[in-house]
Scaffold this motif. Sequence first.
Motif, PDB file in Angstrom:
ATOM      1  N   TYR A  29      11.730   6.796  -0.949  1.00  0.00           N
ATOM      2  CA  TYR A  29      10.938   6.642  -2.168  1.00  0.00           C
ATOM      3  C   TYR A  29      10.342   5.364  -2.569  1.00  0.00           C
ATOM      4  N   ASN A  30      10.276   4.456  -1.694  1.00  0.00           N
ATOM      5  CA  ASN A  30       9.526   3.296  -1.620  1.00  0.00           C
ATOM      6  C   ASN A  30       8.067   3.517  -1.013  1.00  0.00           C
ATOM      7  N   LEU A  31       7.923   4.326  -0.201  1.00  0.00           N
ATOM      8  CA  LEU A  31       6.646   4.533   0.185  1.00  0.00           C
ATOM      9  C   LEU A  31       5.399   5.018  -0.507  1.00  0.00           C
ATOM     10  N   LYS A  32       4.294   4.393  -0.244  1.00  0.00           N
ATOM     11  CA  LYS A  32       3.099   4.755  -0.795  1.00  0.00           C
ATOM     12  C   LYS A  32       1.968   5.076  -0.095  1.00  0.00           C
ATOM     13  N   LEU A  33       1.007   5.666  -0.359  1.00  0.00           N
ATOM     14  CA  LEU A  33       0.057   6.152   0.621  1.00  0.00           C
ATOM     15  C   LEU A  33      -0.985   4.808   0.621  1.00  0.00           C
ATOM     16  N   ARG A  34      -1.167   4.379   1.840  1.00  0.00           N
ATOM     17  CA  ARG A  34      -2.390   3.383   2.107  1.00  0.00           C
ATOM     18  C   ARG A  34      -3.339   3.807   2.694  1.00  0.00           C
ATOM     19  N   ILE A  35      -4.760   3.592   1.957  1.00  0.00           N
ATOM     20  CA  ILE A  35      -6.112   4.239   2.487  1.00  0.00           C
ATOM     21  C   ILE A  35      -6.573   2.769   2.960  1.00  0.00           C
ATOM     22  N   TYR A  36      -7.260   2.521   4.002  1.00  0.00           N
ATOM     23  CA  TYR A  36      -8.090   1.445   4.558  1.00  0.00           C
ATOM     24  C   TYR A  36      -9.414   1.982   5.423  1.00  0.00           C
ATOM     25  N   ILE A  37     -10.169   1.117   5.450  1.00  0.00           N
ATOM     26  CA  ILE A  37     -11.313   1.363   6.311  1.00  0.00           C
ATOM     27  C   ILE A  37     -11.320   0.513   7.575  1.00  0.00           C
ATOM     28  N   THR A  38     -11.737   1.154   8.549  1.00  0.00           N
ATOM     29  CA  THR A  38     -11.974   0.643  10.002  1.00  0.00           C
ATOM     30  C   THR A  38     -13.430   0.750  10.350  1.00  0.00           C
ATOM     31  N   GLY A  39     -13.730   0.154  11.436  1.00  0.00           N
ATOM     32  CA  GLY A  39     -15.022   0.227  12.263  1.00  0.00           C
ATOM     33  C   GLY A  39     -14.741   1.353  13.056  1.00  0.00           C
ATOM     34  N   GLY A  40     -16.027   1.974  13.317  1.00  0.00           N
ATOM     35  CA  GLY A  40     -15.770   3.140  14.550  1.00  0.00           C
ATOM     36  C   GLY A  40     -16.142   4.383  13.733  1.00  0.00           C
ATOM     37  N   GLY A  41     -16.028   5.328  14.659  1.00  0.00           N
ATOM     38  CA  GLY A  41     -16.333   6.739  14.143  1.00  0.00           C
ATOM     39  C   GLY A  41     -17.677   7.116  14.533  1.00  0.00           C
ATOM     40  N   CYS A  42     -18.187   8.270  14.307  1.00  0.00           N
ATOM     41  CA  CYS A  42     -19.441   8.669  14.705  1.00  0.00           C
ATOM     42  C   CYS A  42     -20.440   8.291  13.706  1.00  0.00           C
ATOM     43  N   SER A  43     -20.071   7.521  12.293  1.00  0.00           N
ATOM     44  CA  SER A  43     -21.094   7.073  11.261  1.00  0.00           C
ATOM     45  C   SER A  43     -20.741   5.848  11.065  1.00  0.00           C
ATOM     46  N   GLY A  44     -19.902   4.885  11.887  1.00  0.00           N
ATOM     47  CA  GLY A  44     -19.694   3.538  11.593  1.00  0.00           C
ATOM     48  C   GLY A  44     -18.331   3.382  10.956  1.00  0.00           C
ATOM     49  N   GLN A  46     -14.481   4.401   9.243  1.00  0.00           N
ATOM     50  CA  GLN A  46     -13.656   5.717   9.326  1.00  0.00           C
ATOM     51  C   GLN A  46     -12.568   5.426   8.492  1.00  0.00           C
ATOM     52  N   TYR A  47     -12.253   6.337   7.696  1.00  0.00           N
ATOM     53  CA  TYR A  47     -11.008   6.377   6.771  1.00  0.00           C
ATOM     54  C   TYR A  47      -9.847   6.458   7.509  1.00  0.00           C
ATOM     55  N   GLN A  48      -9.011   5.793   7.080  1.00  0.00           N
ATOM     56  CA  GLN A  48      -7.380   5.640   7.606  1.00  0.00           C
ATOM     57  C   GLN A  48      -6.391   5.809   6.715  1.00  0.00           C
ATOM     58  N   PHE A  49      -5.427   6.271   6.705  1.00  0.00           N
ATOM     59  CA  PHE A  49      -4.365   6.675   6.072  1.00  0.00           C
ATOM     60  C   PHE A  49      -2.694   6.342   6.623  1.00  0.00           C
ATOM     61  N   ILE A  50      -2.268   5.663   5.911  1.00  0.00           N
ATOM     62  CA  ILE A  50      -0.446   5.501   6.491  1.00  0.00           C
ATOM     63  C   ILE A  50       0.144   5.597   5.310  1.00  0.00           C
ATOM     64  N   PHE A  51       1.350   5.908   5.466  1.00  0.00           N
ATOM     65  CA  PHE A  51       2.482   5.496   4.350  1.00  0.00           C
ATOM     66  C   PHE A  51       3.204   4.136   4.837  1.00  0.00           C
ATOM     67  N   ASP A  52       3.479   3.430   3.547  1.00  0.00           N
ATOM     68  CA  ASP A  52       3.414   2.008   3.632  1.00  0.00           C
ATOM     69  C   ASP A  52       4.241   1.657   2.604  1.00  0.00           C
ATOM     70  N   GLU A  53       5.465   0.764   2.782  1.00  0.00           N
ATOM     71  CA  GLU A  53       6.415   0.076   1.946  1.00  0.00           C
ATOM     72  C   GLU A  53       5.812  -1.236   1.483  1.00  0.00           C
ATOM     73  N   LYS A  54       5.196  -1.831   2.327  1.00  0.00           N
ATOM     74  CA  LYS A  54       4.608  -3.274   2.276  1.00  0.00           C
ATOM     75  C   LYS A  54       3.365  -3.328   1.294  1.00  0.00           C
ATOM     76  N   ILE A  55       3.371  -4.229   0.287  1.00  0.00           N
ATOM     77  CA  ILE A  55       2.273  -4.484  -0.378  1.00  0.00           C
ATOM     78  C   ILE A  55       2.033  -6.079  -0.222  1.00  0.00           C
ATOM     79  N   ASN A  56       0.644  -6.086   0.269  1.00  0.00           N
ATOM     80  CA  ASN A  56       0.238  -7.520   0.245  1.00  0.00           C
ATOM     81  C   ASN A  56      -0.149  -7.936  -1.229  1.00  0.00           C
ATOM     82  N   LYS A  57      -0.113  -9.405  -1.288  1.00  0.00           N
ATOM     83  CA  LYS A  57      -0.317 -10.064  -2.535  1.00  0.00           C
ATOM     84  C   LYS A  57      -1.933  -9.634  -3.035  1.00  0.00           C
TER      85      LYS A  57
END
Length: 114
Positions: A29-44, A46-57
């Motif tokens: 229950y400490n997990l949160k969904l993280r969305i982030y953008i990376t380079g690549g993919g067909c259009s330049g 990409q959306y990425q999703f992972i479950f993460d407990e770590k929260i950066n400052k």
Amino acid sequence: MKKKSKNYLNFTDTAAKKIKDLIIIKNNYNLKLRIYITGGGCSGFQYQFIFDEKINKDDIIITQSDVSLIIDPISLQYLYGGQIDYLENLEGSKFIVSNPNAKNTCGCGSSFSI
């Protein structure tokens, strides 16, 4: 850790329910969904999703319907005003992003350009 209004990026009730269901399945229950953008993919980019407990400052936490989304400030600039949904159909299931900042998107919706 900064808290921001959900107006910067929001998610549908369907996405919130799926996030809750996946957290229950993972029994963490400490997990949160993280969305982030990376380079690549067909259009330049990409959306990425992972479950993460770590929260950066410098992460931004968006809480809605009792679930939280984590996003870094760099990714937020590309997603500002967008919405995350969850879709299940014959092709499969996935989180999808409606991004008002995207000028072009690929056919599958997982990449975009600005």
